[in-house]
Design a protein around this motif. Structure first.
Motif, PDB file in Angstrom:
ATOM      1  N   GLY A  74       4.410   1.206 -11.149  1.00 13.78           N
ATOM      2  CA  GLY A  74       3.275   2.094 -11.447  1.00 13.78           C
ATOM      3  C   GLY A  74       2.105   1.835 -10.515  1.00 13.78           C
ATOM      4  O   GLY A  74       1.467   2.767 -10.011  1.00 13.78           O
ATOM      5  N   ALA A  75       1.826   0.563 -10.267  1.00 11.74           N
ATOM      6  CA  ALA A  75       0.734   0.217  -9.345  1.00 11.74           C
ATOM      7  C   ALA A  75       1.067   0.680  -7.933  1.00 11.74           C
ATOM      8  O   ALA A  75       0.202   1.208  -7.221  1.00 11.74           O
ATOM      9  CB  ALA A  75       0.473  -1.280  -9.364  1.00 11.74           C
ATOM     10  N   PHE A  76       2.317   0.505  -7.526  1.00  9.14           N
ATOM     11  CA  PHE A  76       2.730   0.952  -6.202  1.00  9.14           C
ATOM     12  C   PHE A  76       2.638   2.470  -6.091  1.00  9.14           C
ATOM     13  O   PHE A  76       2.259   3.003  -5.057  1.00  9.14           O
ATOM     14  CB  PHE A  76       4.153   0.471  -5.916  1.00  9.14           C
ATOM     15  CG  PHE A  76       4.644   0.817  -4.554  1.00  9.14           C
ATOM     16  CD1 PHE A  76       4.128   0.188  -3.445  1.00  9.14           C
ATOM     17  CD2 PHE A  76       5.622   1.785  -4.382  1.00  9.14           C
ATOM     18  CE1 PHE A  76       4.578   0.507  -2.177  1.00  9.14           C
ATOM     19  CE2 PHE A  76       6.074   2.107  -3.129  1.00  9.14           C
ATOM     20  CZ  PHE A  76       5.561   1.464  -2.015  1.00  9.14           C
ATOM     21  N   GLY A  77       2.970   3.171  -7.164  1.00  7.06           N
ATOM     22  CA  GLY A  77       2.858   4.630  -7.179  1.00  7.06           C
ATOM     23  C   GLY A  77       1.426   5.088  -6.955  1.00  7.06           C
ATOM     24  O   GLY A  77       1.181   6.081  -6.265  1.00  7.06           O
ATOM     25  N   LYS A  78       0.473   4.359  -7.518  1.00  7.93           N
ATOM     26  CA  LYS A  78      -0.936   4.707  -7.301  1.00  7.93           C
ATOM     27  C   LYS A  78      -1.326   4.520  -5.846  1.00  7.93           C
ATOM     28  O   LYS A  78      -2.070   5.326  -5.280  1.00  7.93           O
ATOM     29  CB  LYS A  78      -1.832   3.867  -8.200  1.00  7.93           C
ATOM     30  CG  LYS A  78      -1.737   4.234  -9.660  1.00  7.93           C
ATOM     31  CD  LYS A  78      -2.631   3.350 -10.502  1.00  7.93           C
ATOM     32  CE  LYS A  78      -2.477   3.695 -11.974  1.00  7.93           C
ATOM     33  NZ  LYS A  78      -3.312   2.832 -12.812  1.00  7.93           N
ATOM     34  N   ILE A  79      -0.821   3.460  -5.232  1.00  6.41           N
ATOM     35  CA  ILE A  79      -1.122   3.227  -3.816  1.00  6.41           C
ATOM     36  C   ILE A  79      -0.557   4.360  -2.967  1.00  6.41           C
ATOM     37  O   ILE A  79      -1.236   4.888  -2.080  1.00  6.41           O
ATOM     38  CB  ILE A  79      -0.553   1.859  -3.361  1.00  6.41           C
ATOM     39  CG1 ILE A  79      -1.317   0.731  -4.029  1.00  6.41           C
ATOM     40  CG2 ILE A  79      -0.604   1.718  -1.848  1.00  6.41           C
ATOM     41  CD1 ILE A  79      -0.691  -0.635  -3.823  1.00  6.41           C
ATOM     42  N   VAL A  80       0.679   4.734  -3.236  1.00  8.60           N
ATOM     43  CA  VAL A  80       1.301   5.806  -2.459  1.00  8.60           C
ATOM     44  C   VAL A  80       0.590   7.133  -2.699  1.00  8.60           C
ATOM     45  O   VAL A  80       0.344   7.896  -1.759  1.00  8.60           O
ATOM     46  CB  VAL A  80       2.803   5.906  -2.778  1.00  8.60           C
ATOM     47  CG1 VAL A  80       3.417   7.138  -2.155  1.00  8.60           C
ATOM     48  CG2 VAL A  80       3.519   4.661  -2.302  1.00  8.60           C
ATOM     49  N   SER A  81       0.231   7.408  -3.945  1.00  8.10           N
ATOM     50  CA  SER A  81      -0.495   8.647  -4.234  1.00  8.10           C
ATOM     51  C   SER A  81      -1.818   8.691  -3.484  1.00  8.10           C
ATOM     52  O   SER A  81      -2.195   9.727  -2.939  1.00  8.10           O
ATOM     53  CB  SER A  81      -0.751   8.779  -5.729  1.00  8.10           C
ATOM     54  OG  SER A  81       0.459   8.911  -6.418  1.00  8.10           O
ATOM     55  N   SER A  82      -2.508   7.570  -3.447  1.00  8.63           N
ATOM     56  CA  SER A  82      -3.767   7.504  -2.708  1.00  8.63           C
ATOM     57  C   SER A  82      -3.523   7.715  -1.225  1.00  8.63           C
ATOM     58  O   SER A  82      -4.278   8.434  -0.564  1.00  8.63           O
ATOM     59  CB  SER A  82      -4.445   6.157  -2.946  1.00  8.63           C
ATOM     60  OG  SER A  82      -5.586   6.050  -2.139  1.00  8.63           O
ATOM     61  N   PHE A  83      -2.480   7.111  -0.688  1.00  8.03           N
ATOM     62  CA  PHE A  83      -2.165   7.284   0.730  1.00  8.03           C
ATOM     63  C   PHE A  83      -1.883   8.746   1.046  1.00  8.03           C
ATOM     64  O   PHE A  83      -2.383   9.292   2.033  1.00  8.03           O
ATOM     65  CB  PHE A  83      -0.974   6.406   1.112  1.00  8.03           C
ATOM     66  CG  PHE A  83      -0.525   6.572   2.532  1.00  8.03           C
ATOM     67  CD1 PHE A  83      -1.285   6.070   3.569  1.00  8.03           C
ATOM     68  CD2 PHE A  83       0.657   7.225   2.832  1.00  8.03           C
ATOM     69  CE1 PHE A  83      -0.878   6.207   4.883  1.00  8.03           C
ATOM     70  CE2 PHE A  83       1.076   7.373   4.137  1.00  8.03           C
ATOM     71  CZ  PHE A  83       0.312   6.870   5.166  1.00  8.03           C
ATOM     72  N   VAL A  84      -1.088   9.389   0.192  1.00  8.41           N
ATOM     73  CA  VAL A  84      -0.767  10.799   0.423  1.00  8.41           C
ATOM     74  C   VAL A  84      -2.020  11.658   0.293  1.00  8.41           C
ATOM     75  O   VAL A  84      -2.290  12.515   1.135  1.00  8.41           O
ATOM     76  CB  VAL A  84       0.332  11.280  -0.547  1.00  8.41           C
ATOM     77  CG1 VAL A  84       0.494  12.781  -0.503  1.00  8.41           C
ATOM     78  CG2 VAL A  84       1.646  10.600  -0.215  1.00  8.41           C
ATOM     79  N   ALA A  85      -2.828  11.407  -0.754  1.00  7.77           N
ATOM     80  CA  ALA A  85      -4.006  12.243  -0.996  1.00  7.77           C
ATOM     81  C   ALA A  85      -5.098  12.011   0.040  1.00  7.77           C
ATOM     82  O   ALA A  85      -5.769  12.961   0.458  1.00  7.77           O
ATOM     83  CB  ALA A  85      -4.549  11.965  -2.396  1.00  7.77           C
ATOM     84  N   ASP A  86      -5.285  10.749   0.465  1.00 10.55           N
ATOM     85  CA  ASP A  86      -6.425  10.433   1.322  1.00 10.55           C
ATOM     86  C   ASP A  86      -6.105  10.395   2.806  1.00 10.55           C
ATOM     87  O   ASP A  86      -7.018  10.479   3.629  1.00 10.55           O
ATOM     88  CB  ASP A  86      -7.020   9.078   0.913  1.00 10.55           C
ATOM     89  CG  ASP A  86      -7.523   9.103  -0.523  1.00 10.55           C
ATOM     90  OD1 ASP A  86      -7.883  10.185  -1.013  1.00 10.55           O
ATOM     91  OD2 ASP A  86      -7.541   8.029  -1.162  1.00 10.55           O
TER      92      ASP A  86
END
Length: 150
Positions: A34-46
């Motif tokens: 879940g924590a890794f998913g947040k990092i990836v989501s941030s990378f994709v979004a930002d």
């Protein structure tokens, strides 16, 4: 079998299941995932989304939120129906990045494990101990020692 014994049996089975090491390891994996998913989501979004929107020149000057909204707003019209595909693109990118990173991590991890196994296999084994002398050899050694002492 009474209700109390069935409930007790069910409770005992649940306790055996819940407190085994595998379930705890799986829970830790889910939390880290879940924590890794947040990092990836941030990378994709930002990072990724603004780059894509800059390439297709629909980026707004409002920053990353505007770029993400511009990507999500991408759509086409077919027979008078708007079909938005921007959100789908963002999720596909999200998936591809996660899959690629997991691939790299597992490849490196498995490579590391294989190297460790090779090192263990290549480690020089201790030479085998010489076999013990037979009873006859022991007797001959004793005789020799007795003759030496005379």
């Amino acid at each position: 079998m009474g209700i109390k014994s069935k409930a007790g049996s069910l409770l005992e089975e649940f306790k055996n299941f819940a407190f085994k090491g595998n379930i705890v390891d799986m829970a830790i994996g889910v939390i880290i995932g879940g924590a890794f998913g947040k990092i990836v989501s941030s990378f994709v979004a930002d990072v990724v989304t603004p780059c894509i929107t800059a390439l297709i020149s629909t980026a707004s000057p409002e920053g990353t939120e505007g770029a993400q909204e511009a990507l999500k707003a991408l759509s086409f019209t077919w027979n008078g129906i708007a079909i938005p595909y921007g959100s789908f693109l963002a999720e596909v990118l999200n998936f591809l990045i996660v899959a690629f990173v997991i691939f790299l991590v597992m490849k490196k991890f498995l490579g590391f494990m294989q190297n460790m196994r090779k090192k263990e296999a290549e480690a020089p084994a201790e030479p085998p101990a010489p076999p013990e002398p037979s009873a006859e050899e022991k007797l001959l050694t004793e005789i020799r020692d007795l003759l030496k002492n005379k």
